[in-house]
Design an enzyme around this catalytic site. Structure first.
Site, mmCIF file in Angstrom:
data_model
loop_
_atom_site.group_PDB
_atom_site.id
_atom_site.type_symbol
_atom_site.label_atom_id
_atom_site.label_comp_id
_atom_site.label_asym_id
_atom_site.label_seq_id
_atom_site.Cartn_x
_atom_site.Cartn_y
_atom_site.Cartn_z
ATOM 1 N N ARG A 61 0.810 -1.215 0.000
ATOM 2 C CA ARG A 61 0.000 0.000 0.000
ATOM 3 C C ARG A 61 0.845 1.267 0.000
ATOM 4 N NH1 ARG A 61 -5.283 -1.184 3.875
ATOM 5 N NH2 ARG A 61 -5.945 -3.115 2.845
ATOM 6 N N ASP B 188 -15.637 9.095 8.792
ATOM 7 C CA ASP B 188 -14.571 8.144 8.512
ATOM 8 C C ASP B 188 -13.242 8.858 8.665
ATOM 9 O OD1 ASP B 188 -14.674 5.188 7.049
ATOM 10 O OD2 ASP B 188 -12.769 6.206 6.748
#
Length: 293
Positions: free
Chosen positions: A42, A144
């Site tokens: 990632r 979030d």
């Protein structure tokens, strides 16, 4: 163990440990050694984007206080698996809870890990069906940590493969087909939801109670037990005495039995006698919008 396969970028055990500490301190995410490859995969995208050669160089960028890059770093390490009506048994229970509260005025719900929005819109659809109205007396706060997925959620546009498999007439009633074949959530549902970035590790959440329900599903599996307990202690005073906490299918709150008790399958309610006193800046007057402005 660290993967010994030759890699594009140098990535040492020390680099991984520094990443682990950074993301734990910032977001409460507890990375295990098994996550070495995931972290490499990632974050390697960020090294390519910045033209860097090693993870040590990248970590120096973060150490220098580049706030935008740190946001992208955190976004890279969060998990955003979601879908409409995921863990479907929760939504009939939410509908029943809303119906039972229909005489209470505006009902406030918090979707605390909204990802790309499917969960919050599933809550909104459930509210519409519970009240048989496209404008039910329900306000949803959707938050979030990942700013990228929040932008997707605000747009409310999804592929046909996601929307057309919804039960009954939901696709037709709650979505509008776009010229490119995708679907956009109807404006009435989007008006029910306020999207904001909130890090559950922040000392002060911009959330006001009392709330009728909190969805925090498949989030605490990424936290260690002490972090889970801290979050749960802060959830409790935000809920109404009969408010509900919805968690993920693999999560349980046995270690917080003095705060929450099981109502039904992965749905909890407050233990009133064990509820901690609310901390500063966590509660607001009854009947508030649910989000501090």
């Amino acid at each position: 163990m660290l993967n010994n396969t030759p890699r594009e970028f140098a990535f040492t055990e020390q680099d991984f440990e520094k990443v682990r500490v950074m993301i734990y301190n910032y977001a409460g995410i507890a990375l295990t050694p098994a996550k070495h490859d995931m972290v490499y995969g990632r974050l390697a995208r960020r090294l390519r984007a910045l033209g860097l050669r090693t993870f040590n160089e990248y970590l120096q960028v973060l150490d220098r206080g580049d706030s935008k890059e740190f946001e992208l770093f955190a976004n890279s390490l969060t998990t955003n698996l979601t879908s409409f009506f995921r863990e479907s048994h929760h939504f009939p229970m939410l509908a029943d809870h809303l119906k039972a509260q229909r005489s209470s005025g505006v009902l406030n719900l918090w979707c605390s890990a909204s990802s790309t929005g499917e969960e919050a819109y599933s809550m909104a659809i459930t509210a519409c069906e519970a009240f048989d109205s496209l404008r039910p007396p329900v306000h949803i706060i959707a938050t979030d940590l990942d700013t990228g997925v929040l932008e997707t959620a605000k747009q409310g546009i999804y592929g046909a493969d996601e929307v057309e498999k919804l039960e009954g007439q939901r696709a037709k009633r709650y979505f509008e087909k776009q010229s490119d074949g995708r679907y956009r959530v109807r404006q009435e549902l989007r008006d029910m939801i306020v999207y904001r970035k909130v890090n559950l590790m922040e000392p002060n959440w911009p959330i006001r109670g009392p709330l009728d329900a909190i969805f925090c599903r498949n989030v605490m599996i990424y936290f260690d037990k002490p972090t889970q307990l801290k979050v749960l202690q802060r959830f409790a005073p935000l809920l109404k005495p009969d408010g509900l906490l919805f968690v993920g299918h693999s999560e349980n709150l046995y270690h917080a039995a003095d705060i929450f008790k099981l109502r039904n399958k992965t749905v909890y309610e407050r233990v009133i006698s064990g509820t901690p006193a609310p901390g500063p800046a966590t509660m607001a007057r009854p009947g508030s919008s649910g989000f501090s402005r």
